[in-house]
Design an enzyme around this catalytic site. Sequence first.
Site, PDB file in Angstrom:
ATOM      1  N   LYS A 281      -5.998  15.909  -2.181  1.00 45.93           N
ATOM      2  CA  LYS A 281      -6.819  14.922  -1.492  1.00 45.93           C
ATOM      3  C   LYS A 281      -8.134  15.536  -1.040  1.00 45.93           C
ATOM      4  O   LYS A 281      -8.164  16.665  -0.545  1.00 45.93           O
ATOM      5  CB  LYS A 281      -6.078  14.368  -0.269  1.00 45.93           C
TER       6      LYS A 281
ATOM      7  N   GLU B  21       8.380   0.519   6.409  1.00 49.85           N
ATOM      8  CA  GLU B  21       8.354  -0.295   7.621  1.00 49.85           C
ATOM      9  C   GLU B  21       9.698  -0.957   7.915  1.00 49.85           C
ATOM     10  O   GLU B  21      10.118  -1.041   9.078  1.00 49.85           O
ATOM     11  CB  GLU B  21       7.259  -1.358   7.514  1.00 49.85           C
TER      12      GLU B  21
ATOM     13  N   ARG C  95       6.070  -6.520   6.331  1.00 51.67           N
ATOM     14  CA  ARG C  95       7.012  -5.983   5.352  1.00 51.67           C
ATOM     15  C   ARG C  95       8.402  -5.771   5.945  1.00 51.67           C
ATOM     16  O   ARG C  95       9.354  -5.486   5.218  1.00 51.67           O
ATOM     17  CB  ARG C  95       6.469  -4.653   4.807  1.00 51.67           C
TER      18      ARG C  95
END
Length: 624
Positions: free
Chosen positions: A290, A374, A402
């Site tokens: 990243k 979640e 979700r």
Amino acid sequence: MKIKEIKNIKEITDYDFPQDLNKMSTEELELLALQIRDFLLTKVSRTGGHLASNLGIVELTIALHKVFDSPKDKIIWDVGHQSYVHKILTGRAKGFDELRQNDGMSGFPKRRESPHDVYETGHSSTSLSAAAGMAAARDLKKDKYEIIPVIGDGSLTGGMAYEALNNIGSRKSKVIVILNDNGMSISKNIGSVPRHLGKLRTSRKYVDTKNEVRMVLDRIPGIGAGISQMLVGAKHSLKYILLSGGIMFEELGFTYLGPINGHNIEDVIGSLKQAKKADGPVLVHVMTKKGKGYRNAEKNPGKFHGIGPFDKETGEALKKSEYSFSSVMGEKLLSLADKDERVVGITAAMESATGLGPLHDRYPKRCFDVGIAEAHAVTFAAGLAASGMKPFVAIYSSFLQRAYDQIIVDVCLQNLPVVFTVDRAGVVGEDGETHHGVFDLAYLSILPNMTVLAPADGNDLQFMMEYALSMNKPVAIRYPRGECAFDKEKPADYKDVRNIRIVSGKDVDLWAVGNMLDTAEKTRDLLKERGIEAGIVRVRSVKPVDLTLLGDDAVPVYTIEDGVVSGGYGEKMAAAAGYDYRIHALGWPDHFVEQGAVSELFRRYGLDSVSIAERICEDFEKTT
């Protein structure tokens, strides 16, 4: 060497992508990768956006568009915030000047924007299920093309991804899954054996020979089948020794290729070509970093995951706020944890963003990051609550959707003391439709046993957290993204969470839900200039609906909320008050609100103070 120092190089906007990729050598592709990183850094530093993930996926995206024929071949981006390079390579570089702005280019894949955006994503762990469906449709229609979902290692923490992997592997339909693994460093010695095994496993000669040997052995009476199984067992033993991390995927029915250095274009292209030759599902494991190529993002990729405009030399944000709702929540949660050992925090891969960093630093064993999961986070909290703990679940409003079934069945049905601190409630701006949190007031307040609160400022939020801790039942506290008023030296001294009348007015009443209080106060000032006296009620309790401050039924009431009108607070208040009252609900309409600056969206949809004042004046003219 800097890109601008290289002579005779095209501007990114001058390429004819993706066609030009077919003409480019490896060296030219490597130069293009440098050029794309420079372009992204320049543009995103001005507009804001998701930077670190896109810097890390440059070579992989180039290789994907070099090897596959988009849009005939379907590239699906999980989450979607890492699709900037894909947009450049499909001819949309000029759109980056208006990236994530009103009527500009989205920061996520959008089907209406380009035929190369074959599937819209904004939440995690969905790409593999979508790919499975596309593969089934392709096979039923007897079409010929590749389907390539790109999913990160973080998204594999979501259970839906494993459901899809199991489905794809069992069906044996051709899907090429790209696992973009940016959670580990790249070792120099990992390439040769996996590359050799990949070539061996995907070569036509190897596959045909393997099948022929098995058929011959199976025909030998008595012992053939046994020898065949013994060889299969030997092959599996060797596979376990050599493939290590790929075993899980092999057992799910995938041919595993990797791990591959995702910043070596030649290696990635070679692996993707091997994947195209394979029969059935393939998983290509690509290691990336990243923030690759930008030192500030490499050192702190979390900061540059999603960032506003910043100074690209220093990496510092151009706009800073002293307090945000998230930081105030985190500070108060730490204070509550200091006083009560039962208090724990839970998040779904958003520890710093939701303000849980301080809790984790002081009480790491009482702060749980469950990954991008979640639904698990909510049921995990229910288990903690059922065992005597006091969990606070910090999740963005749009992501909490979700876990709706778990909120209903695991928390509310059992009336467990789980506190939901619902961050990024209301419109959030430039991330658009998939990230606006405009539904939570409606979907939470219909649930039995649930209390829903909406603070207007940081002091209100901190009091509500104390109140929720004392409730011993489910409570949701929803608050917007961004800065908030907060007086650290003057804590709130409220006695309860009932609504508060700010000012009285004889002509109209403005009932402002949570963060809409400032809008109501500005609206009152504008109405006063037109000779209309407006009262203001600060709505703190969305559920239960508190009507104690409702006055004369001759005075019209306008509810103002940063949520959808349909099923929202205004409709609930009207139903609770009875239809003798003239209650006008102002909120977001019954369609998905597009991206754009928050202030512009409020203006566009008539929820800013000027528009509301005009609406009320027009209504008064009709009734007088």
